[in-house]
Design an enzyme around this catalytic site. Structure first.
Site, mmCIF file in Angstrom:
data_model
loop_
_atom_site.group_PDB
_atom_site.id
_atom_site.type_symbol
_atom_site.label_atom_id
_atom_site.label_comp_id
_atom_site.label_asym_id
_atom_site.label_seq_id
_atom_site.Cartn_x
_atom_site.Cartn_y
_atom_site.Cartn_z
ATOM 1 N N TRP A 149 -15.156 -3.014 -43.025
ATOM 2 C CA TRP A 149 -15.660 -3.467 -44.321
ATOM 3 C C TRP A 149 -14.952 -4.711 -44.836
ATOM 4 O O TRP A 149 -15.457 -5.387 -45.726
ATOM 5 C CB TRP A 149 -15.530 -2.355 -45.370
ATOM 6 C CG TRP A 149 -14.139 -1.801 -45.509
ATOM 7 C CD1 TRP A 149 -13.655 -0.651 -44.943
ATOM 8 C CD2 TRP A 149 -13.049 -2.368 -46.241
ATOM 9 N NE1 TRP A 149 -12.338 -0.477 -45.282
ATOM 10 C CE2 TRP A 149 -11.936 -1.516 -46.080
ATOM 11 C CE3 TRP A 149 -12.888 -3.508 -47.030
ATOM 12 C CZ2 TRP A 149 -10.692 -1.768 -46.652
ATOM 13 C CZ3 TRP A 149 -11.658 -3.777 -47.612
ATOM 14 C CH2 TRP A 149 -10.575 -2.903 -47.420
ATOM 15 N N ASN A 150 -13.765 -5.020 -44.325
ATOM 16 C CA ASN A 150 -12.993 -6.088 -44.965
ATOM 17 C C ASN A 150 -13.497 -7.488 -44.627
ATOM 18 O O ASN A 150 -13.412 -8.397 -45.442
ATOM 19 C CB ASN A 150 -11.495 -5.949 -44.662
ATOM 20 C CG ASN A 150 -11.181 -5.965 -43.184
ATOM 21 O OD1 ASN A 150 -12.014 -5.610 -42.353
ATOM 22 N ND2 ASN A 150 -9.969 -6.354 -42.844
ATOM 23 N N PRO A 174 -22.188 -0.806 -38.748
ATOM 24 C CA PRO A 174 -21.312 -1.399 -39.762
ATOM 25 C C PRO A 174 -20.699 -0.331 -40.652
ATOM 26 O O PRO A 174 -21.161 0.809 -40.702
ATOM 27 C CB PRO A 174 -22.272 -2.298 -40.554
ATOM 28 C CG PRO A 174 -23.594 -1.596 -40.451
ATOM 29 C CD PRO A 174 -23.606 -0.921 -39.101
ATOM 30 N N GLY A 226 -10.704 -1.087 -36.941
ATOM 31 C CA GLY A 226 -10.445 -0.158 -38.033
ATOM 32 C C GLY A 226 -9.051 0.415 -37.934
ATOM 33 O O GLY A 226 -8.145 -0.193 -37.364
ATOM 34 N N SER A 227 -8.864 1.604 -38.462
ATOM 35 C CA SER A 227 -7.533 2.195 -38.550
ATOM 36 C C SER A 227 -7.050 2.697 -37.192
ATOM 37 O O SER A 227 -7.836 3.046 -36.307
ATOM 38 C CB SER A 227 -7.538 3.359 -39.546
ATOM 39 O OG SER A 227 -8.189 4.489 -38.991
ATOM 40 N N GLU A 248 -9.281 -2.997 -32.137
ATOM 41 C CA GLU A 248 -8.434 -3.799 -33.010
ATOM 42 C C GLU A 248 -8.075 -2.912 -34.188
ATOM 43 O O GLU A 248 -8.930 -2.596 -35.020
ATOM 44 C CB GLU A 248 -9.150 -5.064 -33.485
ATOM 45 C CG GLU A 248 -8.206 -6.008 -34.233
ATOM 46 C CD GLU A 248 -8.878 -6.786 -35.327
ATOM 47 O OE1 GLU A 248 -8.301 -6.844 -36.439
ATOM 48 O OE2 GLU A 248 -9.982 -7.302 -35.096
ATOM 49 N N LEU A 249 -6.809 -2.506 -34.249
ATOM 50 C CA LEU A 249 -6.409 -1.442 -35.163
ATOM 51 C C LEU A 249 -5.451 -1.958 -36.235
ATOM 52 O O LEU A 249 -5.431 -3.135 -36.545
ATOM 53 C CB LEU A 249 -5.783 -0.301 -34.347
ATOM 54 C CG LEU A 249 -6.661 0.204 -33.183
ATOM 55 C CD1 LEU A 249 -5.937 1.264 -32.372
ATOM 56 C CD2 LEU A 249 -7.993 0.725 -33.693
ATOM 57 N N CYS A 282 -6.348 -7.203 -41.677
ATOM 58 C CA CYS A 282 -5.572 -6.529 -40.637
ATOM 59 C C CYS A 282 -4.451 -7.428 -40.129
ATOM 60 O O CYS A 282 -3.366 -6.944 -39.798
ATOM 61 C CB CYS A 282 -6.479 -6.093 -39.490
ATOM 62 S SG CYS A 282 -7.449 -7.431 -38.785
#
Length: 479
Positions: A149-150, A174, A226-227, A248-249, A282
């Site tokens: 979302w960022n 998404p 995401g996380s 990509e965390l 991130c």
């Protein structure tokens, strides 16, 4: 505008459902639209469509696929203003940032339109006179792409463009926080000459969509941003069919200011990065490590700049910092700041919510001093407009503090000594290093991390590798 984005795309057709998700503007709590909540049958339809379309899409020339991508980029730039407004409405970032993000989408798409033409194989010297060895690079197949979302526009482009350029077909999921901008960007892809089924987009339950994609052997690659915790669970799901995965965390990016740095330039760069997208990046700076000899002077420069930042909704033309994405996000920021203060840290400026709207998601740009490396605010990813400042005594201590994190996405440092630049760059355990600047996400360079910040790269020719398989061919000639 809301009614125009209440659909998904499957096999070149718009899908609408009676079961929907509401999308909320974080600046004021207004419901700005609804999007479909897909069923398992819808997801299966998208897999079938992408699998069928792959047979032809993968056989097109790179030139042709590049033409489609160029059309897409042109469409986005033609509607850059309108797309930026959609992003502002559901993500909350200031208009200038949203407008710039659509431009970034076009840059990534155009870069991969060209880079797809440079997917070269190899001819390898043989082991015998009759042997001929070659290596081909071929598209992996159907790819599931899960975006955050960022940066809800840029991440769609950064994942979809290389996949399509490589000859893969895609299914995009998404974030439920910001699905409408992804749909709007997809609308412009669907307005090109792209074949039905090559690109599909689904909104709804993240677990249902990801589980269905991972459990289908026809989906050959998954990409997730995401996380770290969710990334770890997705790695386990990938084991079902040995699905290729890139992640990509989370990050915990330090910015190290050495005593020989240009303090004015360092303060400008660090504040620009730390408070971009309200600190929700991130690869955004999480902690600022400053040498003891320049700490007081540098801290004053940062505080002066932070105090000048204008907070407000995207409708405010002067706003530089917007709302946090949701209540959980601002609660986490409050908790980390309060814990730091209770542990002996000092709030130098900021440190509280701002009553800009009753919805309550605006937080004052904040600088926290006297932070120690063991505090939660230094250990955890803040993802908010808060800059903790940590003092260090020498270069080696700064490197040790930075490398102690389990994360390894990005790190930044500032020095004017060429020897120091090389030594520190090589010792920092991060996938990306910014020296005397903080811009890292560009189309031509590989973006990604190490350790618990993930695996794989997006950007550069390296960003194509995750969508390609190597095929080794050994030919024996007749005598």
């Amino acid at each position: 505008m809301s009614e125009d984005l209440n659909h998904n795309w499957i096999n070149g057709q718009q899908l609408q459902t009676t079961d929907t998700l509401e999308v909320v503007n974080p600046a004021n709590g207004d419901i700005v639209g609804q999007v479909p909540k897909v069923t398992e049958a819808n997801i299966q339809q998208s897999i079938e469509a992408a699998h069928g379309a792959f047979q032809q899409w993968s056989k097109y020339t790179a030139d042709y696929r590049g033409e489609i991508l160029e059309q897409w980029a042109n469409n986005l730039l033609a509607k850059q203003h309108d797309l930026a407004l959609i992003m502002c409405e559901e993500q909350g970032k200031p208009y200038a940032e949203a407008y710039g993000e659509i431009g970034v989408c076009a840059k990534f798409i155009r870069w991969y339109a060209a880079e797809g033409k440079r997917i070269y194989g190899e001819i390898i010297p043989p082991s015998s006179p009759q042997q001929r060895i070659s290596v081909l690079k071929q598209p992996v197949g159907v790819c599931g792409l899960i975006t955050p979302w960022n940066f809800p526009g840029a991440m769609v482009a950064r994942k979809v463009a290389p996949a399509l350029a490589a000859g893969c077909t895609v299914i995009v999921k998404p974030s439920s926080e910001t699905p409408r901008i992804a749909i709007a960007i997809f609308d412009e892809l669907m307005a090109t000459d792209i074949d039905d089924g090559v690109a599909n987009i689904l909104t709804g339950s993240a677990s249902l969509i990801s589980d269905t994609l991972f459990n289908d052997h026809r989906v050959k690659k998954m990409s997730f941003t995401g996380s770290t915790n969710i990334g770890k669970s997705l790695m386990q799901k990938a084991a079902n069919h040995i699905t290729r995965i890139s992640l990509e965390l989370g990050g915990n990016a330090p910015a190290i200011v050495l005593p020989d740095a240009d303090l004015e330039a360092a303060a400008d760069a660090i504040v620009d990065n730390k408070f971009e997208n309200t600190g929700q990046m991130c690869n955004g700076i999480n902690t600022v490590l400053v040498h003891k000899d320049v700490k007081a002077e540098f801290t004053d420069k940062v505080i002066d700049r932070v105090k000048q930042l204008k907070v407000g909704p995207a409708t405010d033309d002067n706003a530089q910092v917007g709302p946090l994405i949701n209540a959980d996000a601002i609660n986490k920021v409050e908790q980390l700041v309060n814990e730091a203060q209770n542990s002996g840290a000092t709030i130098a400026t900021g440190g509280k919510k701002l009553p800009i709207s009753d919805f309550g998601l605006f937080y004052e740009p904040t600088v926290v001093t006297n932070v120690t490396p063991d505090m939660s605010i230094a250990q955890e990813e803040i993802f908010g407009p808060v800059a903790p400042i940590i003092e260090f005594a020498d270069e080696q201590e700064a490197i040790e503090i930075a490398n102690a994190s389990p994360y390894g996405l990005a790190a930044y440092f500032f020095s004017n000594n060429v020897n120091t630049i090389h030594k520190v760059s090589e010792q920092l355990e991060f996938g990306m290093i910014g020296v005397n600047g903080t811009q890292l996400s560009v189309p031509q360079a590989p973006f990604g991390g190490i350790k618990e910040s993930g695996m794989g790269r997006e950007g550069g020719h390296h960003g194509l590798d995750g969508f390609l398989e190597l095929k080794y061919i050994s030919l024996t000639l007749n005598e």
